[in-house]
Design a protein around this motif. Structure first.
Motif, mmCIF file in Angstrom:
data_model
loop_
_atom_site.group_PDB
_atom_site.id
_atom_site.type_symbol
_atom_site.label_atom_id
_atom_site.label_comp_id
_atom_site.label_asym_id
_atom_site.label_seq_id
_atom_site.Cartn_x
_atom_site.Cartn_y
_atom_site.Cartn_z
ATOM 1 N N PRO A 165 0.817 -1.217 0.000
ATOM 2 C CA PRO A 165 0.000 0.000 0.000
ATOM 3 C C PRO A 165 0.853 1.270 0.000
ATOM 4 C CG PRO A 165 -0.640 -1.487 1.787
ATOM 5 C CD PRO A 165 0.583 -2.054 1.182
ATOM 6 N N LYS A 166 0.466 2.189 -0.828
ATOM 7 C CA LYS A 166 1.181 3.454 -0.962
ATOM 8 C C LYS A 166 1.033 4.301 0.308
ATOM 9 C CE LYS A 166 1.776 7.096 -4.362
ATOM 10 N NZ LYS A 166 1.232 7.837 -5.477
ATOM 11 N N ASP A 167 -0.105 4.075 1.013
ATOM 12 C CA ASP A 167 -0.376 4.856 2.232
ATOM 13 C C ASP A 167 0.766 4.779 3.231
ATOM 14 O OD1 ASP A 167 -2.653 4.584 0.869
ATOM 15 O OD2 ASP A 167 -3.803 3.581 2.442
ATOM 16 N N LEU A 168 1.453 3.630 3.249
ATOM 17 C CA LEU A 168 2.489 3.442 4.261
ATOM 18 C C LEU A 168 3.591 4.480 4.094
ATOM 19 C CD1 LEU A 168 2.712 -0.448 4.366
ATOM 20 C CD2 LEU A 168 1.662 1.089 6.019
ATOM 21 N N GLU A 169 4.037 4.679 2.837
ATOM 22 C CA GLU A 169 5.080 5.681 2.639
ATOM 23 C C GLU A 169 4.535 7.082 2.879
ATOM 24 O OE1 GLU A 169 5.154 2.889 -0.443
ATOM 25 O OE2 GLU A 169 6.363 4.392 -1.470
ATOM 26 N N GLU A 170 3.295 7.310 2.433
ATOM 27 C CA GLU A 170 2.729 8.649 2.600
ATOM 28 C C GLU A 170 2.584 8.995 4.071
ATOM 29 O OE1 GLU A 170 0.378 9.109 -1.623
ATOM 30 O OE2 GLU A 170 -0.668 8.240 0.095
ATOM 31 N N MET A 174 4.241 12.183 6.004
ATOM 32 C CA MET A 174 3.472 13.077 6.879
ATOM 33 C C MET A 174 4.187 13.291 8.196
ATOM 34 S SD MET A 174 0.869 13.991 5.313
ATOM 35 C CE MET A 174 -0.106 13.568 3.902
ATOM 36 N N GLU A 175 4.812 12.202 8.653
ATOM 37 C CA GLU A 175 5.480 12.317 9.945
ATOM 38 C C GLU A 175 6.859 12.934 9.806
ATOM 39 O OE1 GLU A 175 5.264 8.580 11.983
ATOM 40 O OE2 GLU A 175 3.088 8.514 11.659
ATOM 41 N N GLY A 176 7.150 13.434 8.619
ATOM 42 C CA GLY A 176 8.368 14.216 8.463
ATOM 43 C C GLY A 176 9.560 13.447 7.931
ATOM 44 N N THR A 178 11.972 11.985 5.126
ATOM 45 C CA THR A 178 12.260 12.328 3.739
ATOM 46 C C THR A 178 11.867 11.126 2.891
ATOM 47 O OG1 THR A 178 14.464 11.388 3.765
ATOM 48 C CG2 THR A 178 14.251 13.688 4.471
ATOM 49 N N PRO A 179 11.669 11.341 1.578
ATOM 50 C CA PRO A 179 11.320 10.202 0.723
ATOM 51 C C PRO A 179 12.338 9.065 0.839
ATOM 52 C CG PRO A 179 10.978 12.241 -0.454
ATOM 53 C CD PRO A 179 11.603 12.614 0.859
ATOM 54 N N TRP A 180 13.601 9.407 0.955
ATOM 55 C CA TRP A 180 14.617 8.357 1.060
ATOM 56 C C TRP A 180 14.437 7.558 2.340
ATOM 57 C CZ3 TRP A 180 17.513 4.789 -0.506
ATOM 58 C CH2 TRP A 180 18.619 4.332 0.212
ATOM 59 N N GLN A 181 14.171 8.256 3.450
ATOM 60 C CA GLN A 181 13.959 7.539 4.723
ATOM 61 C C GLN A 181 12.720 6.647 4.640
ATOM 62 O OE1 GLN A 181 13.879 11.024 7.185
ATOM 63 N NE2 GLN A 181 15.891 10.575 8.082
ATOM 64 N N ALA A 182 11.667 7.194 4.026
ATOM 65 C CA ALA A 182 10.436 6.413 3.891
ATOM 66 C C ALA A 182 10.697 5.156 3.073
ATOM 67 C CB ALA A 182 9.344 7.248 3.235
#
Lengths: 276, 291
Positions: A165-170, A174-176, A178-182
Motif C-alpha cells: 500500500p502506498k499509504d504506508l510511505e505517505e 506526513m510524519e516528516g 524524507t522520501p529516502w527515509q520512507a
C-alpha cells in the motif's frame, strides 16, 4: 480394510505422475552413476558400477578446470544479479507508484526487450564487444546478462510493489520522513521478499546462460561452467564422460537444492508476477 | 509535495532504461546496418548492397528447411507442454500424501541449466554406451540399440521430448497459480448441481484457466522459438543439418560460415516474428489487466 479417500487419491496421483517422475529423474541418475563409474567401465552401459569411484569427483576438479569455471560462473551470476536488481528496484518503484509522461513507452520497451532473446541479437552484441575490445571480458558478460534480466526483474518487482500500500510511505512522509527515509525504513523491508525471489531468478538465469557465454568468451580461462562443460564434449574424439558427468552433477546439485528449498516461494512469486 | 530524486520517476527509471536501450538498440542498429551491406567474413563492411542478404537467406533451401523445422519444434513443444502440464497441475493442486515431494521433483528440471541437461541426454542417448538403450533393453522394450542422435528420424523427436520435459515446470507453475485463483465455492456449487468430474473440468476449470493457458502458450512459444542449447549441445544441428532450427542455423551462418550479412538479415526476420508474438502477448496481457 478400506483405504481412506486421501490414501486412494495419493496412490492414483503418484501413479499418474510416475512416468513424468521417471523422465525427470532419469538424467540425474545417469549423471550420478556415470560419475561414480571407474574409467574402464564408463563406456559399458551397465547401470551399476563394480565399485563406486568417489575420487572421480576429485580428479574431475583439475581434469576439467572446474574451480576456475566455477569461480567465473559465481562472479558473473552474482555481479549481474546485483547490477540488474540495483537498477530494477528504482524503475519498478517508479512504474508502480507514479504516473508520468512516457510511462507506457518505458513499459512497452521493457516488454519488447523481455521478448528478445540474446540469440537474435548475438551478431550485433558480438560486434559491440569487439568494437569496445571487451571480448573475453567477464565484466562485459556481466553487463549483458544484467541487461537481459532487467526487463524480467522490473516486471516481477513492479507487480509485487503494486501490492504494497502506498499509504504506508505517505504516512511516513506526513510524519516528516524524507522520501529516502520512507523508502528505506518502510518500503524496502516490505519489498524484501520480492527482491529476493527476483534476485534468485536472475542468478539462475545468469548461472545457466549459454549463447552469450559461448560467443563472447573465447579463452578457457574466462569460461563459465556451462561453456566449460560443453567444451569438454564438443568436437572431441575422446570424451571423459565420468569427469563430464561428475562436473555436470557438481554444477547442478547446489542450484537444485536451493531451488527445491525455495521452490514454494519461487512458485508463488512467479505466479503473482506472471499473471498478477 | 516531496521534490526529491526518490520521487522523480524519470531519475528512477533512467538507469534501467538506458542500460537496456544501450545493450539492445546498439546491437539492433548494427544488425540492421550489416544486413544491408556487403560484408566479408571478418565483419568489414564493403558498401551498401540493398536487400541482397535478405534475398540470399530467403532463397537458401536450408532456411526453408530450418523454418519448417522451427514450426514443428515450437508447435510440438508448446502443445506437448500444455497438454501434459494441465493434468499435472490439476493433480498437484489436490491434497495428497507426498505432494511436496512430487512438486519438488517436477520443478527440478527448472534448476538445471539447459546446456547440462542437453549434455547429459546426449550421453544417455548414445548408441552403444547410452544408458537409455540399456534401460530399454533391460525392460524388454527394444532388442537392439537405437542410434538416437545419429539419425534425423529419431534425433529431432527426441530433442522435442527434451524440450517438453524442461518446459513443464514453468508451465505447471503458471497453471498452479491459475488454479489457486479459482474460488472453491464454484466447485461446491457444481457438486450440489450434480456435475461429475469431467463436466466440472470442462465447464469451470478450463474456461477460468483460459487466460493462464494463453499466457503460457505465448511465453512458451517465445522461449522455445529462441531455444538454442538443447539442439546445439546434442547434435549441433546435425546429422547433415537435419535438426537445425532457425536459431542454430543463424548461429552457424554467422559464426561457423562467416556469412555475417545473411545472418544479420535472418536476425531481423526473426526479430520481426518475435515482435509479432510480443504484440499478441501485449494484447493478452492487457485483456487480463482490464478483466
Amino acid at each position: 480394510m478400506k483405504l481412506s479417500s486421501k490414501m486412494k487419491r495419493s496412490l492414483l496421483s503418484w501413479l499418474i505422475l510416475s512416468p513424468l517422475m521417471v523422465a525427470v529423474l532419469f538424467p540425474f541418475a545417469v549423471m550420478l552413476i556415470t560419475a561414480l563409474k571407474p574409467a574402464t567401465e564408463v563406456l559399458r552401459p551397465t547401470w551399476w558400477p563394480s565399485t563406486f569411484q568417489w575420487q572421480n569427483f576429485i580428479t574431475m576438479w583439475s581434469a576439467t578446470n572446474f574451480g576456475n569455471a566455477l569461480w567465473n560462473s559465481v562472479y558473473v551470476a552474482v555481479l549481474s544479479t546485483v547490477l540488474s536488481i540495483a537498477v530494477s528496484i528504482p524503475a519498478a518503484y517508479a512504474l508502480s507508484r507514479f504516473r508520468f509522461v512516457g510511462k507506457g513507452f518505458v513499459q512497452q520497451f521493457l516488454l519488447v526487450s523481455q521478448m528478445l532473446s540474446p540469440i537474435v541479437l548475438v551478431i550485433g552484441l558480438f560486434r559491440l564487444l569487439v568494437a569496445l575490445k571487451l571480448l573475453d571480458n567477464l565484466n562485459a558478460v556481466v553487463f549483458v546478462y544484467a541487461t537481459f534480466n532487467i526487463a524480467f526483474s522490473v516486471w516481477m518487482l513492479q507487480s509485487y510493489f503494486a501490492t504494497i500500500p502506498k499509504d504506508l510511505e505517505e504516512a511516513a512522509w506526513m510524519e516528516g520522513a524524507t522520501p529516502w527515509q520512507a523508502l528505506r525504513r518502510v518500503f524496502l523491508p516490505l519489498a524484501l521478499p520480492a527482491v529476493t525471489v527476483t534476485a534468485i531468478f536472475s542468478f539462475i538465469n545468469a548461472w545457466n546462460e549459454f549463447v552469450i557465454a559461448l560467443t563472447m568468451l573465447r579463452n578457457q580461462d574466462s569460461y563459465t561452467l556451462p561453456i566449460q562443460v560443453f567444451s569438454l564434449v564438443a568436437g572431441r574424439y575422446t570424451v571423459e564422460w565420468h569427469h563430464v558427468m561428475a562436473a555436470a552433477f557438481t554444477a547442478t546439485i547446489p542450484i537444485a537444492i536451493i531451488f527445491a528449498w525455495l521452490q514454494r516461494y519461487l512458485v508463488r512469486g512467479l505466479a503473482l508476477g506472471a499473471v498478477k | 509535495m516531496n521534490r526529491s530524486v526518490f520521487t522523480n520517476p524519470y531519475v528512477l527509471t533512467a538507469p534501467a532504461f538506458l542500460l537496456a536501450a544501450f545493450i539492445i538498440l546498439w546491437p539492433l542498429f548494427q544488425i540492421g546496418e550489416i544486413s544491408l551491406s556487403d560484408v566479408n567474413r571478418f565483419g568489414q563492411l564493403r558498401g551498401f548492397n540493398g536487400l541482397d542478404n535478405f534475398m540470399a537467406v530467403l532463397k537458401d533451401p536450408q532456411f526453408l528447411a530450418a523454418s519448417w523445422r522451427t514450426v514443428i519444434w515450437t508447435v510440438g513443444i508448446v502443445a506437448g507442454t500444455i497438454l501434459i502440464s494441465i493434468p499435472v497441475a490439476l493433480i498437484l493442486n489436490q491434497d495428497f500424501y507426498g505432494r511436496g515431494i512430487a512438486r519438488v521433483i517436477i520443478m527440478l528440471p527448472w534448476a538445471v541449466s539447459l546446456t547440462m541437461t542437453a549434455i547429459v541426454w546426449r550421453w544417455a542417448l548414445s548408441g552403444e554406451s547410452g544408458m537409455l538403450n540399456s534401460a530399454l533393453t533391460g525392460l524388454g522394450i527394444i532388442d537392439q540399440n537405437i542410434q538416437w542422435l545419429a539419425q534425423s528420424a529419431t534425433a529431432f523427436p527426441v530433442q522435442i521430448g527434451i524440450g517438453i520435459l524442461v518446459s513443464i515446470p514453468f508451465t505447471t507453475t503458471i497453471f498452479l497459480g491459475g488454479l489457486s485463483s479459482i474460488p472453491d465455492d464454484l466447485y461446491e456449487a457444481a457438486q450440489l448441481e450434480g456435475a461429475n468430474g469431467w463436466q466440472t473440468f470442462v465447464e469451470i476449470t478450463l474456461p477460468l484457466l483460459r487466460p493462464f493457458i494463453n499466457i503460457a502458450v505465448v511465453m512458451n512459444t517465445i522461449s522455445v522459438f529462441n531455444s538454442f542449447p538443447i539442439i546445439w549441445a546434442t547434435t549441433q544441428g546435425g546429422p547433415a543439418n537435419s535438426t537445425d532450427i532457425l536459431v542454430t542455423y543463424l548461429y552457424k551462418l554467422g559464426f561457423n560460415f562467416g556469412k555475417l550479412g545473411e545472418a544479420s538479415a535472418l536476425s531481423l526476420l526473426m526479430f520481426a516474428l518475435l515482435l509479432f508474438f510480443t504484440i499478441i502477448y501485449v494484447r493478452l496481457a492487457m485483456r487480463g489487466d482490464r478483466a
